[in-house]
Design a protein around this motif. Structure first.
Motif, mmCIF file in Angstrom:
data_model
loop_
_atom_site.group_PDB
_atom_site.id
_atom_site.type_symbol
_atom_site.label_atom_id
_atom_site.label_comp_id
_atom_site.label_asym_id
_atom_site.label_seq_id
_atom_site.Cartn_x
_atom_site.Cartn_y
_atom_site.Cartn_z
ATOM 1 N N GLU A 62 0.833 -1.205 0.000
ATOM 2 C CA GLU A 62 0.000 0.000 0.000
ATOM 3 C C GLU A 62 0.866 1.252 0.000
ATOM 4 O O GLU A 62 1.985 1.248 0.513
ATOM 5 N N THR A 79 -8.829 11.000 7.193
ATOM 6 C CA THR A 79 -8.252 10.048 6.254
ATOM 7 C C THR A 79 -9.160 9.951 5.047
ATOM 8 O O THR A 79 -10.379 9.893 5.196
ATOM 9 N N GLY A 122 -8.936 9.290 0.375
ATOM 10 C CA GLY A 122 -8.201 8.663 -0.721
ATOM 11 C C GLY A 122 -7.299 9.661 -1.409
ATOM 12 O O GLY A 122 -6.937 10.704 -0.853
ATOM 13 N N ARG A 123 -6.950 9.351 -2.636
ATOM 14 C CA ARG A 123 -6.085 10.212 -3.425
ATOM 15 C C ARG A 123 -6.643 11.639 -3.530
ATOM 16 O O ARG A 123 -5.915 12.617 -3.513
ATOM 17 N N HIS A 148 0.614 5.166 1.357
ATOM 18 C CA HIS A 148 -0.115 6.140 2.169
ATOM 19 C C HIS A 148 0.575 7.483 2.055
ATOM 20 O O HIS A 148 1.802 7.553 2.150
ATOM 21 N N GLN A 153 -3.286 5.017 -1.925
ATOM 22 C CA GLN A 153 -4.637 4.502 -1.675
ATOM 23 C C GLN A 153 -5.282 5.294 -0.536
ATOM 24 O O GLN A 153 -6.488 5.376 -0.434
ATOM 25 N N TYR A 154 -4.411 5.819 0.340
ATOM 26 C CA TYR A 154 -4.918 6.555 1.500
ATOM 27 C C TYR A 154 -4.155 7.859 1.646
ATOM 28 O O TYR A 154 -2.955 7.902 1.423
ATOM 29 N N THR A 155 -4.883 8.881 2.025
ATOM 30 C CA THR A 155 -4.235 10.134 2.418
ATOM 31 C C THR A 155 -4.661 10.434 3.847
ATOM 32 O O THR A 155 -5.850 10.360 4.174
ATOM 33 N N HIS A 156 -3.647 10.731 4.697
ATOM 34 C CA HIS A 156 -3.945 11.074 6.089
ATOM 35 C C HIS A 156 -3.527 12.512 6.334
ATOM 36 O O HIS A 156 -2.485 12.938 5.851
#
Lengths: 437, 272
Positions: B31, B233, B235-236, B33, B220-223
């Motif tokens: 993944e 949190t 996504g793109r 992030h 896949q994830y943005t925090h």
């Protein structure tokens, strides 16, 4: 018949003079003069600028003796390090100042080169030895150790390279002290005009913990256009007292590269002195020191520009661990006539423990007005951010510190041409780095 | 079961000052992030604390690698277990050649059980691999003979970090602002390089201000981290939005975290 051992006292001196009746008169006179000096001079003490950081009150001359025979066989010499994988022009080994091995390639001998003991040199090249020994690059009046060295010098090694003779292969000299032994031997290297040579000189004790006393001197005489590459690795036993007067004189357009590794000894007080006597003389000094336990190493360098357009480049790097202490006192002296000279000196210290101490005292005495002289010194701890970076890439802490310490010395290794010397110094340094938490 | 790096309710202090206040985040191998946040939010701290930097104290929470806590592991043990941090500001190690450094690092990371003094990986094999990786990253072969980060430009430093990432092939890599100090072309090259060396096979945590670094490594994830906590949190598209509009919307929605963030940045501004 077993010969009596000599004390370093009036009866020992008288005894030595009786044993040296075969020596030429001029040498016997030099011995006597120096003995008188020795008797008149006080021991150096902490009121002297050169000795104020170096405490020799526990040095006890009465504990040491010189014996004209050694009990250590040549076959049991410790392994040498500087000659690993190196084809040599000649090889000499001494134990307690007594030559136990002496070899010289026939082809080199055929070029008129002399490489042997001082006693042999007095016979083979009497005029040359008389001209230089204790005169060219040595001064018995400097201190009591120098006076005693000249008075009771117990022998030595001489390399003589005639005019315009180049010896490509290095000469190797190994000086060994037995446990409790004394060595007052002398090294004289004379390169006539246009000659060139490489000399690998290393000293050690028969025991890592060896006690002993070395009171030595080196005279390096480098003629006009001559070129000497000299390597000196000092790794005495860790109870050994080491006093040395080392001096080079460099002629017109001559070159000296002097690489020095100082690792051993309980206490060392060394004067390293280079006189750039001829126009265009050049000298590069590469000093590496790594101290540990309670060691005290005190190195006093002088780069003396006596002629115009001379250049000197002194770089000393020191790593210290445990409770060890180093003193580096460097001086650039430029005479009034020595215009357009370029002098450089630098001392960097890396402290690996809180309890080690490095005193760094650079100095300048400049009488000429058209010169370039630069000097500097640094002292600092290993940077924990560097360590963390290495750890982050999988190095253990000890591997990290070893890499950082080796890197610290790399600037010096980069200046050394001989691989065997780089290797020997590199291994000696890397294996010394302790585990720190 | 896929490999995971789990950060569980992590609280971290530096010199008694709280920086992270309950960060929870799980990264699976494979993944990507993105971690974004304003200055002083704790982004870099998270990277350093994952690697065990001695300056930071974990006061509660845990970090698990494949279910095992690594809090007690030393930084080098974490590196050998497969964690990697690409530093925002890598330090120079004068006198240590890049190639020698990397050979030692690669040997240790590939043989985590290696004892000190045991042989390094064979020189020939290492050189071939290094040469290939450098060619892939379009790096001058001379680079290997230079001292680690010594006198490197900002761009060279970041490329050197990516080269190390390529050679060490960690399970999880944290890239701390691998785009900072680079011009747009250099960032694009860095982004492409990370993808080319197999970034997608790793678990990547990309700390960035820049959407360009994500171009070839789409998360896949943005925090979003603010005031030491992950406050949002997505996504793109969240990364795109933050890049376009900044953090104002997040600040408005999380006033408490925003205030905390401001108290964190102020003393630093004074001492900077």
């Amino acid at each position: 018949m077993t010969l009596a051992r000599l004390d370093f006292d009036p009866s020992g001196f008288a005894n030595l003079m009786e044993r040296c009746t075969h020596e030429p008169t001029w040498l016997r006179e030099l011995r006597s003069e120096a003995w008188q000096r020795f008797e008149q001079m006080p021991w150096p003490n902490r009121r002297d600028e050169e000795w104020m950081r170096t405490d020799i009150r526990l040095f006890n001359l009465k504990k040491y003796h010189w014996s004209p025979e050694t009990s250590v066989a040549a076959s049991s010499l410790p392994l040498a390090r500087l000659d690993v994988g190196v084809e040599l022009a000649g090889r000499i080994a001494t134990i307690d100042g007594i030559t136990v091995l002496s070899e010289l390639e026939d082809s080199v001998q055929g070029q008129g080169v002399f490489f042997g003991t001082l006693q042999q040199a007095l016979i083979a090249h009497p005029a040359m030895v008389q001209r230089h020994l204790f005169r060219s690059a040595f001064d018995a009046s400097v201190d009591r150790f120098a006076a005693l060295h000249q008075a009771m010098c117990t022998g030595g090694t001489v390399l003589y390279v005639p005019r315009n003779v180049s010896v490509a292969l290095p000469f190797h000299i190994q000086t060994v002290l037995s446990d409790g032994g004394s060595d007052l031997s002398h090294l004289l290297i004379v390169l006539e005009d246009g000659a060139s040579a490489t000399v690998l000189y290393e000293s050690c004790g028969t025991h890592v913990d060896g006690d002993g006393w070395h009171n030595g001197a080196m005279e390096l005489v480098i003629g006009d256009r001559a070129k000497l590459s000299f390597v000196n690795l000092q790794d005495w036993g860790n109870k050994t007292w080491h006093f040395a007067h080392q001096k080079a004189i460099v002629g017109q357009d001559a070159q000296l590269q002097w690489t020095l590794g100082a690792l051993g000894g309980r206490l060392a007080k060394v004067n390293q002195h280079v006189e750039l006597r001829g126009r265009g003389a050049h000298c590069q000094v590469n000093g590496t020191m790594f101290t540990q336990d309670q060691q005290h190493l005190s190195y006093h360098t002088l780069q003396h520009h006596m002629a115009p357009q001379t250049t000197s480049d002194f770089l000393y790097k020191t790593a210290l661990q445990d409770q060890s202490h180093t003193v580096w006192r460097g001086m650039i002296r430029v005479d009034k006539v020595a215009q357009r000279t370029d002098g450089y000196q630098r001392n960097d210290n890396l402290l690996l423990s809180n309890t080690s101490r490095a005193d760094s005292i650079p100095g300048l005495e400049i009488e000429a007005d058209d010169v370039r002289c630069t000097h500097g010194s640094t002292s600092g701890r290993v940077d924990e951010e560097q360590v963390f970076y290495c750890l982050n890439r999988g190095f253990t802490r000890q591997e990290a510190i070893r890499a950082i310490v080796t890197g610290f010395f790399q600037q010096i290794f980069d200046r050394i041409e001989l691989e065997s010397v780089r290797e020997a110094l590199g291994i000696a340094i890397a294996t010394r780095v302790r585990q720190y938490e | 079961m896929s490999e995971t790096l789990e950060i569980i309710d992590l609280f971290v202090e530096v010199e008694g000052k709280p920086i992270l206040r309950g960060v929870t985040l799980t990264i699976r191998r494979g993944e990507t992030h993105a971690l974004m946040g304003p200055n002083g939010s704790g982004k870099s701290t998270l990277g350093l604390v994952l690697m065990g930097h001695p300056k930071y104290t974990v006061t509660s929470g845990d970090i698990l690698l494949n279910g095992q806590s690594i809090l007690e592991a030393s930084p080098d043990e974490r590196a050998r277990a497969g964690l990697f941090l690409a530093f925002q500001r890598p330090v120079a190690i004068p006198g240590v050649k890049m190639a020698d450094f990397l050979r030692h690092a690669a040997t240790n990371v590939r043989n985590p059980e290696r004892k000190e003094g045991e042989d390094l990986m064979p020189m020939k094999e290492f050189r071939q691999e290094l040469r290939a990786k450098m060619a892939q990253l379009k790096m001058d072969p001379d680079f290997a003979r230079r001292y680690v980060n010594d006198g490197f430009s900002g761009g060279e430093m970041k490329r050197a970090e990516i080269l190390q990432l390529a050679m060490l092939q960690p399970k999880f890599a944290i890239l701390d602002e691998t785009d900072s100090g680079l011009d747009a072309d250099a960032v694009r090259l860095a982004s492409q390089s990370i993808a080319e060396i197999g970034g997608a096979k790793m678990g990547l945590l990309i700390i960035t201000h820049h959407d360009k670094l994500l171009e070839h490594n789409p998360p896949q994830y943005t925090h979003v981290i603010m005031g030491g906590r992950i406050v949002e949190t997505g996504g793109r598209e969240l990364a795109d939005e933050l890049h376009r509009n900044g953090y104002q919307r997040i600040r408005d929605e999380h006033p408490e975290a925003a205030a905390m963030n401001d108290t964190n940045t102020k003393p630093e501004a004074v001492t900077a």
